[in-house]
Design a protein around this motif. Structure first.
Motif, mmCIF file in Angstrom:
data_model
loop_
_atom_site.group_PDB
_atom_site.id
_atom_site.type_symbol
_atom_site.label_atom_id
_atom_site.label_comp_id
_atom_site.label_asym_id
_atom_site.label_seq_id
_atom_site.Cartn_x
_atom_site.Cartn_y
_atom_site.Cartn_z
ATOM 1 N N MET A 185 -8.489 7.698 6.529
ATOM 2 C CA MET A 185 -7.204 8.294 6.135
ATOM 3 C C MET A 185 -6.626 9.032 7.336
ATOM 4 N N GLU A 186 -5.444 8.597 7.770
ATOM 5 C CA GLU A 186 -4.810 9.213 8.940
ATOM 6 C C GLU A 186 -3.844 10.292 8.455
ATOM 7 N N ASP A 187 -4.440 11.455 8.227
ATOM 8 C CA ASP A 187 -3.705 12.537 7.550
ATOM 9 C C ASP A 187 -3.465 13.734 8.473
ATOM 10 N N ALA A 242 -1.758 14.160 18.460
ATOM 11 C CA ALA A 242 -0.982 12.921 18.395
ATOM 12 C C ALA A 242 -1.848 11.781 17.870
ATOM 13 N N TYR A 243 -1.210 10.891 17.132
ATOM 14 C CA TYR A 243 -1.873 9.675 16.640
ATOM 15 C C TYR A 243 -2.610 8.942 17.768
ATOM 16 N N GLN A 244 -1.961 8.829 18.936
ATOM 17 C CA GLN A 244 -2.546 8.049 20.033
ATOM 18 C C GLN A 244 -3.915 8.583 20.461
ATOM 19 N N VAL A 281 -7.497 -4.697 13.251
ATOM 20 C CA VAL A 281 -6.462 -5.593 12.714
ATOM 21 C C VAL A 281 -5.422 -4.677 12.080
ATOM 22 N N ARG A 282 -4.176 -4.746 12.558
ATOM 23 C CA ARG A 282 -3.135 -3.840 12.038
ATOM 24 C C ARG A 282 -1.766 -4.473 12.249
ATOM 25 N N GLY A 283 -0.708 -3.751 11.904
ATOM 26 C CA GLY A 283 0.646 -4.308 11.936
ATOM 27 C C GLY A 283 1.217 -4.391 13.346
ATOM 28 N N GLY A 340 -14.853 -3.343 11.298
ATOM 29 C CA GLY A 340 -13.394 -3.287 11.225
ATOM 30 C C GLY A 340 -12.948 -2.061 10.446
ATOM 31 N N ARG A 341 -11.647 -1.895 10.346
ATOM 32 C CA ARG A 341 -11.153 -0.722 9.605
ATOM 33 C C ARG A 341 -9.723 -0.922 9.127
ATOM 34 N N PHE A 342 -9.397 -0.168 8.081
ATOM 35 C CA PHE A 342 -8.025 -0.051 7.588
ATOM 36 C C PHE A 342 -7.728 1.435 7.643
ATOM 37 N N ALA A 343 -6.601 1.790 8.274
ATOM 38 C CA ALA A 343 -6.348 3.210 8.557
ATOM 39 C C ALA A 343 -4.983 3.661 8.039
ATOM 40 N N PRO A 344 -4.824 3.729 6.727
ATOM 41 C CA PRO A 344 -3.510 4.113 6.194
ATOM 42 C C PRO A 344 -3.219 5.606 6.376
ATOM 43 N N SER A 345 -1.935 5.925 6.442
ATOM 44 C CA SER A 345 -1.523 7.328 6.386
ATOM 45 C C SER A 345 -1.230 7.619 4.922
ATOM 46 N N PRO A 346 -1.886 8.617 4.338
ATOM 47 C CA PRO A 346 -1.686 8.848 2.895
ATOM 48 C C PRO A 346 -0.370 9.564 2.586
HETATM 49 N N1 GLU Z 1 -2.045 5.068 10.316
HETATM 50 C C1 GLU Z 1 -1.277 3.995 10.889
HETATM 51 C C2 GLU Z 1 -0.296 3.481 9.860
HETATM 52 O O1 GLU Z 1 -0.446 3.766 8.682
HETATM 53 C C3 GLU Z 1 -2.149 2.844 11.347
HETATM 54 C C4 GLU Z 1 -2.850 3.163 12.608
HETATM 55 C C5 GLU Z 1 -3.741 2.064 13.169
HETATM 56 O O2 GLU Z 1 -4.070 1.113 12.446
HETATM 57 O O3 GLU Z 1 -4.112 2.184 14.329
HETATM 58 O O4 GLU Z 1 0.637 2.817 10.229
#
Ligand code: GLU
Length: 291
Positions: free
Chosen positions: A41-43, A180-182, A198-200, A5-11
């Protein structure tokens, strides 16, 4: 199959009550499956990044008792990978340059289809057959196939979207030159061997286009779970952009309990994060099977 799994925050700032919910859900899901939990880190969007926010986020996670597996990945270090995928789509004749501004896209969609909710305007395909004379390329879009794409979300249930009709050809390289993020998210999830996302819930409508892109690139698609967002008093998603307060990790228990309640559970009797996770992981595993 090993769960990853992963958590991918934008810093763009420290964690707030909303991002803690996402972190907690993805952490619990991974631990309940005896899996790995990675942090990325989605930077990519350099203008929005805040110096030091990545370290702040990592410290907050540790203070909340969420420790990750392996190295933290930074998207800014993976630009060559995005370019390589872009090049391969280019050779498949999947990409085209687009000269439209946001305004033009909004106007042409409004005149054809009437009003769409904010952020849900399909691209009408203006530049699909080539740029009109005198127009300059701004962004690059991918030619999307017509047809329904269906998947089952572990929180929201069965979903279906026709990306061609509801989203249209979407941007892979932005007008400002950023990837792009996508595109990045699909490549990163594959490169990190992610099996479960697992995300929002704000990203639920992005899932079909990401799965479609993964198919086109010959990549596996992770299973998905989109958890409820934390909404502020005005009904807007809590985010760093609208001034959500950073959490105070000196007192982690109320933060964990609040996030846990938001996910639909009752408080657990615990005075430390370790005690909390011992029970929370079991309860999560009882409710959500990692399919
Ligand atoms: N970086 C995105 C955010 O902070 C999350 C992207 C993802 O979980 O796919 O909202």
């Amino acid at each position: 199959m090993q769960y990853v799994g992963r958590f991918a925050p934008s810093p763009t700032g420290p964690l707030h009550a909303g991002s803690v919910v996402v972190a907690l859900a993805s952490f619990l899901d991974a631990r309940a499956a005896n899996g790995l939990w990675r942090v990325r880190m989605e930077d990519l969007d350099t203008e929005r990044m805040v110096q030091g926010a990545d370290q702040m986020i990592l410290q907050q996670l540790l203070a909340l008792g969420m420790s990750w597996d392996g190295e933290v990945i930074y998207q800014s270090a993976r630009l060559q990978n995005y370019q390589a995928a872009f090049d391969s789509l280019q050779t498949q004749n999947r990409l085209y340059p687009c000269g439209c501004s946001r305004r033009e896209i909004a106007d042409s969609v409004l005149s054809r289809h009437g009003a769409f909710p904010e952020g849900e305007r399909p691209y009408p395909g203006t530049c699909r057959q080539g740029l009109a004379p005198g127009r300059t390329a701004k962004s690059w879009r991918v030619r999307v196939d017509d047809g329904d794409l269906s998947f089952v979300d572990r929180w929201c249930g069965p979903q279906s979207q026709n990306v061609h009709q509801q989203v249209g050809d979407f941007v892979l390289r932005r007008a400002d030159g950023h990837w792009a993020y996508q595109l990045a998210v699909v490549l990163d999830d594959a490169a990190q061997g992610i099996t479960h996302i697992v995300r929002g819930q704000d990203l639920l409508t992005s899932t079909a286009r990401q799965q479609w892109l993964a198919h086109v690139l010959g990549l596996d698609t992770p299973s998905v779970m989109h958890v409820p967002l934390v909404i502020d008093d005005n009904g807007v998603k809590l985010s760093k952009q609208n001034g959500a307060l950073a959490i105070n990790t000196e007192d982690p228990m109320p933060i964990l309990q609040a996030a846990w309640r938001h996910l639909g559970f009752y408080d657990v009797q615990a005075s430390t994060p370790a005690q909390f996770y011992e029970q929370a992981v079991k309860q999560w595993a009882g409710r959500f099977k990692p399919v």
